[in-house]
Design a protein around this motif. Structure first.
Motif, PDB file in Angstrom:
ATOM      1  N   PRO A   1       0.843  -1.207   0.000  1.00  0.00           N
ATOM      2  CA  PRO A   1       0.000   0.000   0.000  1.00  0.00           C
ATOM      3  C   PRO A   1       0.871   1.247   0.000  1.00  0.00           C
ATOM      4  N   MET A   2       0.339   2.308  -0.592  1.00  0.00           N
ATOM      5  CA  MET A   2       1.169   3.508  -0.723  1.00  0.00           C
ATOM      6  C   MET A   2       0.304   4.753  -0.853  1.00  0.00           C
ATOM      7  N   GLY A   3       0.884   5.878  -0.506  1.00  0.00           N
ATOM      8  CA  GLY A   3       0.266   7.187  -0.703  1.00  0.00           C
ATOM      9  C   GLY A   3      -1.086   7.305  -0.028  1.00  0.00           C
ATOM     10  N   THR A   4      -2.009   7.978  -0.707  1.00  0.00           N
ATOM     11  CA  THR A   4      -3.346   8.201  -0.154  1.00  0.00           C
ATOM     12  C   THR A   4      -4.440   7.576  -1.014  1.00  0.00           C
ATOM     13  N   SER A   5      -4.075   6.839  -2.047  1.00  0.00           N
ATOM     14  CA  SER A   5      -5.092   6.270  -2.936  1.00  0.00           C
ATOM     15  C   SER A   5      -5.094   4.750  -2.963  1.00  0.00           C
ATOM     16  N   ALA A   6      -4.035   4.125  -2.507  1.00  0.00           N
ATOM     17  CA  ALA A   6      -3.957   2.657  -2.503  1.00  0.00           C
ATOM     18  C   ALA A   6      -3.470   2.217  -1.126  1.00  0.00           C
ATOM     19  N   LEU A   7      -4.368   2.313  -0.140  1.00  0.00           N
ATOM     20  CA  LEU A   7      -3.991   2.202   1.270  1.00  0.00           C
ATOM     21  C   LEU A   7      -4.100   0.803   1.847  1.00  0.00           C
ATOM     22  N   TRP A   8      -4.796  -0.099   1.173  1.00  0.00           N
ATOM     23  CA  TRP A   8      -5.154  -1.378   1.769  1.00  0.00           C
ATOM     24  C   TRP A   8      -4.447  -2.538   1.082  1.00  0.00           C
ATOM     25  N   PHE A   9      -4.190  -3.593   1.860  1.00  0.00           N
ATOM     26  CA  PHE A   9      -3.635  -4.825   1.311  1.00  0.00           C
ATOM     27  C   PHE A   9      -4.728  -5.678   0.686  1.00  0.00           C
ATOM     28  N   ALA A  10      -4.382  -6.327  -0.418  1.00  0.00           N
ATOM     29  CA  ALA A  10      -5.194  -7.396  -0.985  1.00  0.00           C
ATOM     30  C   ALA A  10      -4.274  -8.583  -1.223  1.00  0.00           C
ATOM     31  N   ARG A  11      -4.831  -9.788  -1.057  1.00  0.00           N
ATOM     32  CA  ARG A  11      -4.012 -10.991  -1.152  1.00  0.00           C
ATOM     33  C   ARG A  11      -4.603 -12.004  -2.134  1.00  0.00           C
ATOM     34  N   GLY A  12      -3.697 -12.731  -2.796  1.00  0.00           N
ATOM     35  CA  GLY A  12      -4.033 -13.980  -3.438  1.00  0.00           C
ATOM     36  C   GLY A  12      -4.787 -13.985  -4.739  1.00  0.00           C
ATOM     37  N   GLY A  13      -5.176 -12.845  -5.316  1.00  0.00           N
ATOM     38  CA  GLY A  13      -6.013 -12.870  -6.514  1.00  0.00           C
ATOM     39  C   GLY A  13      -5.234 -12.775  -7.805  1.00  0.00           C
ATOM     40  N   TRP A  14      -5.956 -12.523  -8.896  1.00  0.00           N
ATOM     41  CA  TRP A  14      -5.324 -12.419 -10.206  1.00  0.00           C
ATOM     42  C   TRP A  14      -4.593 -11.090 -10.351  1.00  0.00           C
ATOM     43  N   ALA A  15      -3.333 -11.139 -10.725  1.00  0.00           N
ATOM     44  CA  ALA A  15      -2.600  -9.922 -11.077  1.00  0.00           C
ATOM     45  C   ALA A  15      -2.792  -9.620 -12.558  1.00  0.00           C
TER      46      ALA A  15
END
Length: 439
Positions: free
Chosen positions: A392-406
């Protein structure tokens, strides 16, 4: 607690007699349990006698079940990459189960909020009083239910983890942009997606107070999975109790959990052998989940953490899963940007240092399957098995997500992590955890 212990035999599910053997982690058979509809007298009487005693060895139909869970027992693990900034190869993780709530690991980690966006991790061997190092044993922190900066918490004998990603029977498509009315945890359903983190968190917390599930709210704590809890599942999956026979030999399905490659985000599915979730491929997604690829099918079982029906599914592919894990802002304050979450108990989320670089892997914590499980520190994809690895970074992508399709390539897996907004995203769901409450 309302949970009914179960075991699997010849394609059927039965209520377990807990006075005899009903699980065996040495055989990769993790303990499973289900929740039923306690407000339906026909279903309840099927499983309980007039005195409220459980009827052992009763067959369980899938239509009887509301939610399915798998037990992750308390354990310590041997550190394999304790130094910040180093990388490690995919490997079997040495694990030793602990009895009750006793901590037998020598390492203890504490976290300090520096107040300027930095969070300092301090991991010390309690016997030598030296910095923790490779080969030492650490009781996995997921089994102490507390906030990142809390000194004390509730010691847990283990945690129950949702066997599948959650679904909503009132919204079978899973993607309507409104709150979740009811949660099921079942195979062959569409994952709940397109919800804000706060809606997912609230839905998870509401389970313990819903009489339908039959839980005792003063004895159990239902919540949305944290990053550190995901780490506990990931490490157990990479041990002799998960995908390994010994340090040199994988189970029949391989060391990696097979990918759920169904683009409709159907729970419990697996790719077929030609797209086994291991070999990178471009056109790897399919539209349906056929019988052999379903959770109990010939291919489907390889998509579990145990390479059989007893494990946890959807940790590789399927939907990305929001974790209750975010960052602090530049002044060290919980950076949720959601007023609904500002005053919740700190035990329900993990906190990480502020950063503007998604590849600032220094911010990872021991046990959470981020910086420890990097083949290439500071790179993306840098995780084990080429898994995605953005913080997570900055102020727009704050949350973790795990295990899905990249993407269509094999960048996903149980060691993958990504940065997401916390908003309504059609590719992102969550997972449930049950733990001991404060009686």
């Amino acid at each position: 607690q309302g949970l009914i212990p179960i075991y699997f035999k010849e394609g059927k599910i039965y209520v377990a007699d807990v006075t005899s053997e009903w699980y065996d982690y040495n055989k990769h058979e993790w303990a499973n349990a289900v929740l039923i509809d306690n407000t339906n007298p026909d279903i309840k009487s099927k499983f309980y006698d007039e005195n409220g005693n459980l009827r052992g060895r009763q067959e369980v139909e899938e239509s009887d079940i509301l939610q399915m869970y798998v037990w992750i027992p308390r354990y310590k693990y041997q550190l394999f990459n304790a130094k910040v900034g180093e990388s490690s190869e995919p490997q079997m993780i040495n694990i030793a189960f602990e009895r009750g709530t006793n901590s037998t690991g020598d390492v203890k980690c504490t976290y300090t909020n520096e107040g300027d966006g930095r969070i300092t991790e301090n991991c010390i061997n309690q016997k030598t009083q030296q910095e923790a190092s490779k080969g030492e044993w650490y009781t996995h922190p997921a089994f102490t239910f507390k906030g990142t900066f809390d000194d004390e918490g509730t010691e847990l004998p283990g945690i129950w983890v949702g066997k599948f990603e959650p679904s909503d029977p009132t919204n079978p498509s899973g993607k309507e942009f409104y709150n979740i009315s009811e949660i099921t945890v079942l195979p062959n359903k569409t994952s709940v997606t397109a919800k804000r983190v706060n809606a997912m968190f609230s839905a998870a917390r509401d389970i313990e107070d819903n009489i339908k599930y039959g839980l005792e709210s003063d004895k159990v704590d239902t919540h949305m999975m944290k990053n550190i809890e995901w780490g506990a599942v990931a490490y157990l999956s990479s041990s002799i109790y998960g995908r390994y026979i010994n340090k040199d030999t994988c189970v029949s399905g391989g060391c990696r959990i097979w990918k759920n490659n169904v683009k409709a985000q159907i729970t419990g599915c697996s790719a077929e052998p030609s797209n086994d979730g291991v070999t990178p491929f471009v056109l790897g997604m399919v539209s349906t989940c056929d019988v052999l690829s379903q959770w109990d099918g010939e291919y489907g079982i390889h998509a579990s953490t145990t390479d059989n029906i007893y494990g946890i599914y959807d940790t590789n592919g399927g939907s990305w899963e929001y974790m209750m894990a975010s960052t602090v802002d530049e002044s060290g304050v919980f950076n949720s940007f959601m007023t609904e979450l500002l005053n919740i108990n700190s035990k329900y989320y993990d906190l990480y240092g502020y950063g503007v670089d998604a590849l600032d892997h220094y911010r990872g914590h021991l046990g959470d399957a981020t910086r420890e499980t990097l083949e290439n520190f500071g790179q993306n994809p840098g995780g084990w098995n080429g898994n995605y690895s953005e913080f997570p970074m900055g102020t727009s992508a704050l949350w973790f997500a795990r295990g899905g399709w990249a993407d269509a390539y094999a960048r996903t897996g149980v060691f993958a992590f990504d940065s997401v907004s916390g908003g309504m995203i059609t590719e992102v769901t969550f997972r449930l955890t049950l733990s001991k409450g404060n009686e």
